[in-house]
Design an enzyme around this catalytic site. Structure first.
Site, short mmCIF file in Angstrom:
data_model
loop_
_atom_site.label_atom_id
_atom_site.label_comp_id
_atom_site.label_asym_id
_atom_site.label_seq_id
_atom_site.Cartn_x
_atom_site.Cartn_y
_atom_site.Cartn_z
N GLN A 28 -9.59 1.87 1.45
CA GLN A 28 -8.61 2.59 2.28
C GLN A 28 -9.31 3.61 3.17
O GLN A 28 -8.98 3.75 4.36
CB GLN A 28 -7.59 3.31 1.38
CG GLN A 28 -6.84 2.43 0.40
CD GLN A 28 -6.09 1.29 1.08
OE1 GLN A 28 -5.45 1.48 2.10
NE2 GLN A 28 -6.21 0.11 0.51
N ARG A 40 0.83 -1.21 0.00
CA ARG A 40 0.00 0.00 0.00
C ARG A 40 0.86 1.26 0.00
O ARG A 40 0.53 2.23 -0.68
CB ARG A 40 -0.97 -0.03 1.18
CG ARG A 40 -2.13 -0.98 0.91
CD ARG A 40 -3.02 -1.25 2.09
NE ARG A 40 -4.13 -2.11 1.65
CZ ARG A 40 -5.00 -2.68 2.45
NH1 ARG A 40 -4.91 -2.51 3.76
NH2 ARG A 40 -5.97 -3.44 1.96
N TYR A 89 -6.14 -1.47 -7.19
CA TYR A 89 -5.50 -2.65 -6.60
C TYR A 89 -4.86 -2.37 -5.24
O TYR A 89 -4.74 -1.23 -4.82
CB TYR A 89 -4.55 -3.35 -7.56
CG TYR A 89 -3.34 -2.63 -8.12
CD1 TYR A 89 -2.67 -1.63 -7.46
CD2 TYR A 89 -2.82 -3.03 -9.36
CE1 TYR A 89 -1.54 -1.03 -7.99
CE2 TYR A 89 -1.70 -2.45 -9.90
CZ TYR A 89 -1.05 -1.45 -9.21
OH TYR A 89 0.07 -0.87 -9.75
N GLU A 90 -4.54 -3.45 -4.55
CA GLU A 90 -4.08 -3.42 -3.15
C GLU A 90 -5.09 -2.77 -2.23
O GLU A 90 -4.75 -2.09 -1.27
CB GLU A 90 -2.71 -2.71 -3.03
CG GLU A 90 -1.63 -3.28 -3.89
CD GLU A 90 -1.50 -4.79 -3.78
OE1 GLU A 90 -1.82 -5.34 -2.72
OE2 GLU A 90 -1.10 -5.42 -4.77
N GLY A 91 -6.36 -2.99 -2.49
CA GLY A 91 -7.44 -2.38 -1.71
C GLY A 91 -7.85 -1.09 -2.38
O GLY A 91 -7.06 -0.14 -2.46
#
Length: 565
Positions: free
Chosen positions: A436, A294, A429-431
């Site tokens: 977030q 992140r 991506y990555e949340g």
């Protein structure tokens, strides 16, 4: 136009804004002296400029492809990857016990930004490996560490992360991949994973997948998920890559951007893997990798923003159009007020996002070096803000860069559009950035706003120390009031305002960093930039906070049929 690595900007921020000297003062990172860091960043900058940047357009025009089950990377990517690996840039922060340099995450963050600016498609590969290295360092057995870490650290092998399935995207707990114990202590992994960045390549000796799957006795949801290391090629007796494992790349996705990076659909058919961490506790191990990612993805957005900005400035300084209103100017569109508004806004947001990323990295380093729980809480709070603000800055700056180019920005040959196509996925991506924001107002507020309040105290202190701090002081006060109100809301009301709240906090932090820079360089370019940010970007905060205070009632006043009306 050629990319220029902002090495001097990193030095300024480390020296005057984020307090890198505190990191170098710890026993753990005593070798990270100013001269050492500068030397590393200078060499990484040269590599990014000379080796990686020329690959960016080539990767877009000659995408990665799947041929007879083998992934073929774009021309020059193998040589670019070797330059990254041989320079030691994959493992700057990895444990020296396995061949890493053991340097602070702050240094890795700056290097990652430069590589992302130069060629995001290729930089995504070592970013995945960096996250896997950290996950294995924290959670793997000694046997796995001894075999895999030296090869991942050296770049001989690459790493990936396998979370998503067709029916399980953000809801990871819905995954169906299975892991069956074998008599030799290994596991047979079966299932399909999608959206696997760099799921395979033709330039590393092996590809090591970290795969989430469920054991036979694993319960439903995320609490029943375990993490497994599954190599593409099974190691032989001497540790080298041996026979092919029972897995394959089914296909590569056809994407909006990042064409040079193969995004794979992976099929595991009883593939041999080994447990990483405790059974049914895979999410804890995977989150080690994801938190690393992140920060890294926020920096990817920032890196593309820098490249897009440089591209736009170069065009604006060359393009002549219309009657210019500036005496003694270059006589190009740079002299028009609206073009200057766009470029100044781009530059100011990039500065804020870069300072935020380095501030987060310094917080991580200090928490690791000292064990300070407050610094760890600070890092945790900044992580979702950094990921979302960095990627949104990348998207907005790349979009504005197209506007600076005018009609030529919509023409692929200028290269302006590629930045927007490539960076757009970073908000997903990555949340996703919405996730977030929900994390920020949910988990990160479980301390009743203590971490937020500590940061607001820092911001207020910076505002009070500056003659130009009135606007920032007002912003900090408004954000403090809204934070207190937020902690008293029902969770869904928090979620409804989470995205504007995150951006408001990022803007307040941006003003904080800008004023610190202006104080260190009074009357210079950074002081001018701080004035512009406080005048043009920071006022947005108050409108954002009004949305936060509104809760979710207006959103749920609509029925499902209303949306289709």
């Amino acid at each position: 136009m050629s990319y220029r690595a902002p090495v001097s900007e990193f030095g300024f921020l480390m020296d005057h804004v984020v307090g890198m000297d505190r990191v170098a003062a710890t026993d753990r990172f005593a070798e990270a002296t100013r001269d050492t860091v500068h030397a590393i960043l200078t060499e990484a900058g040269k590599m990014s400029e000379e080796v990686l940047a020329p690959l960016n357009r080539a990767g877009d025009l000659s995408p990665a492809r799947l041929e007879n089950g083998v992934v073929r990377s774009p021309p020059g990517f193998a040589e670019g990857y070797r330059a990254i690996a041989e320079g030691g840039y994959i493992a700057i922060s990895a444990d020296p016990a396995h061949g890493g340099l053991g340097l602070p995450m702050t240094v890795t963050t700056a290097v990652n930004e430069m590589m992302a600016s130069a060629c995001l498609s290729l930089q995504l590969n070592p970013l995945m490996t960096q996250g896997q290295i950290e996950a294995l360092e924290h959670h793997a057995s000694d046997e796995i560490k001894a075999l895999y870490l030296p090869r991942l650290v050296s770049g001989e092998w690459c790493g990936t992360m396998n979370l998503t399935e067709p029916q399980a995207g953000s809801d990871v707990g819905a995954l169906r991949s299975k892991a069956v114990p074998q008599e030799d202590g290994s596991y047979a992994i079966s299932g399909q994973k999608i959206y696997i960045s760099w799921g395979d390549n033709d330039f590393s000796g092996n590809v090591i997948h970290l795969v989430l799957a469920r054991l036979p006795d694993g319960g439903p949801g995320t609490k029943g998920i375990s993490l497994f290391l599954v190599p593409r090629d099974l190691p032989n007796e001497d540790g080298g890559a041996g026979v092919r494992n029972s897995l394959k790349v089914v296909s590569l996705e056809h994407k909006l951007g990042l064409h040079g990076s193969p995004t794979a659909v992976m099929e595991y058919d009883g593939a041999t893997g080994w447990l990483v961490g405790e059974p049914h506790n895979g999410m804890a191990a995977m989150f080690t990798m994801m938190n690393n990612a992140r920060l890294g993805v926020g920096v990817q957005g920032l890196g593309v923003a820098e490249a897009a900005y440089q591209h736009a400035v170069s065009y604006a300084m060359d393009r002549k159009q219309g009657r210019v209103p500036v005496e003694g100017g270059p006589g190009t569109i740079l002299d028009h007020a609206d073009v200057r508004r766009m470029l100044t806004g781009m530059k100011a947001e990039i500065f804020a996002a870069r300072a935020l990323a380095l501030d987060l990295a310094v917080s991580i380093d200090l928490a690791q070096a000292t064990g300070d729980a407050d610094m760890a809480a600070r890092a945790a709070f900044l992580t979702p803000i950094c990921k979302a603000y960095g990627t949104e800055t990348g998207i907005s700056v790349a979009d504005t860069g197209i506007q600076v180019h005018g009609g030529m920005g919509f023409i692929e040959e200028t290269g302006a559009a590629q930045y927007l196509r490539d960076v757009r996925v970073t908000a997903i991506y990555e949340g996703t950035n919405g996730i977030q924001a929900m994390d920020l107002v949910g988990r990160k507020m479980m301390d009743d706003g203590a971490a937020a309040t500590t940061l607001l105290d820092e911001i207020a202190e910076t505002a009070a120390a500056s003659d130009a701090g009135a606007a920032l002081s007002d912003a900090a006060t408004a954000l403090r009031t809204t934070t207190a109100a937020l902690t008293g809301m029902q969770m869904n009301d928090r979620f409804a305002g989470s995205v504007p709240y995150l951006r408001a906090f990022a803007l307040a932090l941006g003003g904080h960093y800008h004023l610190k820079a202006a104080k260190a360089e009074p009357g210079g370019v950074r002081a001018k930039l701080a004035h512009s940010f406080l005048l043009r970007q920071l006022p947005e905060l108050h409108g954002l906070l009004a949305q936060v205070q509104g809760g979710a009632a207006d959103l749920y006043a609509f029925s499902a049929d209303d949306f289709a009306a």
